[in-house]
Scaffold this active site. Structure first.
Site, mmCIF file in Angstrom:
data_model
loop_
_atom_site.group_PDB
_atom_site.id
_atom_site.type_symbol
_atom_site.label_atom_id
_atom_site.label_comp_id
_atom_site.label_asym_id
_atom_site.label_seq_id
_atom_site.Cartn_x
_atom_site.Cartn_y
_atom_site.Cartn_z
ATOM 1 N N ASN A 70 7.109 -19.048 -32.650
ATOM 2 C CA ASN A 70 7.960 -17.898 -32.325
ATOM 3 C C ASN A 70 7.382 -16.690 -33.051
ATOM 4 O OD1 ASN A 70 9.252 -17.631 -34.987
ATOM 5 N ND2 ASN A 70 10.126 -19.628 -34.472
ATOM 6 N N ASP A 101 6.280 -26.317 -33.156
ATOM 7 C CA ASP A 101 6.130 -25.484 -34.352
ATOM 8 C C ASP A 101 6.539 -26.264 -35.607
ATOM 9 O OD1 ASP A 101 5.539 -23.135 -35.611
ATOM 10 O OD2 ASP A 101 7.338 -22.058 -34.957
ATOM 11 N N SER A 136 6.553 -22.920 -23.929
ATOM 12 C CA SER A 136 7.817 -22.391 -23.389
ATOM 13 C C SER A 136 8.689 -23.421 -22.665
ATOM 14 C CB SER A 136 7.590 -21.191 -22.449
ATOM 15 O OG SER A 136 7.245 -20.032 -23.169
ATOM 16 N N TYR A 169 12.404 -22.749 -25.354
ATOM 17 C CA TYR A 169 12.366 -21.496 -24.596
ATOM 18 C C TYR A 169 12.737 -21.660 -23.119
ATOM 19 C CZ TYR A 169 10.625 -18.717 -28.532
ATOM 20 O OH TYR A 169 10.508 -18.048 -29.729
#
Ligand code: ADP
Length: 162
Positions: free
Chosen positions: A18, A28, A116, A120
């Site tokens: 991010n 992440d 994504s 996301y």
């Protein structure tokens, strides 16, 4: 392939980061957990120097990879499906810019997650189509791009796109 991106023996793994570069969930979190604190230290330095306001969506930047088998982590920020206008162009940009960074590092092998398509919120088929189309069209010196997908559904979506 189906697998865990943190285990890949490639020159560079791509992080679905991010914009804070300070870690998060999903890919992440896994990269920072397994890679150790050296990665976060470099991310902090990047925030203090080049990216005071964070890494913009669609851009990419490299750090070393700490304890991961890979040599570098290329951090890129995917668009949020429900929020970002021009989201397909921004997602394509993540793949293109990551390959550009890989070229600048001299990385020959690069592993990508489904950017994504987790927190996301992108539908996997759409995310896979953008990933495959963009990587196929990219002009790069990278010799192998490996899509590393977490589950059978994600793998099937990328196989359909390929
Ligand atoms: P984003 O915030 O860009 O949506 P996420 O990390 O939430 O990124 O998820 C992206 C995709 O990566 C999702 O399909 C998720 O299931 C998958 N994923 C999560 N952890 C890993 C991992 N360790 N290796 C490979 N893929 C992963």
């Amino acid at each position: 392939m189906q697998g865990d991106i943190t285990e890949q023996e490639v020159d560079a793994v791509v992080n679905a980061a991010n914009s804070s570069l300070m870690g998060g969930g999903g890919v992440d979190g896994a990269i920072h957990r397994r890679g150790g604190p050296a990665i976060l230290d470099e991310c902090r330095a990047l925030r203090a120097s080049r990216y005071g306001r964070g890494l913009p969506t669609g851009q990419a930047v490299a750090t070393t990879a700490g304890n991961l088998p890979a040599r570098w982590v290329i951090h890129t920020v995917g668009p949020v499906h429900s929020r970002d206008e021009d989201r397909s162009a921004l997602l394509a940009s993540c793949y293109r810019e990551s390959l550009k960074v890989a070229d600048s590092l001299g990385a020959a092998t690069v592993a990508f997650p489904a950017i994504s398509a987790g927190i996301y919120g992108w539908p996997m088929d759409d995310a896979a189509r953008v990933a495959v189309t963009t990587v196929r069209a990219a002009s790069t010196s990278v010799e192998e791009v490996r899509f590393v997908l977490f589950g059978a559904d994600a793998l099937a979506a990328f196989e359909r796109a390929l």
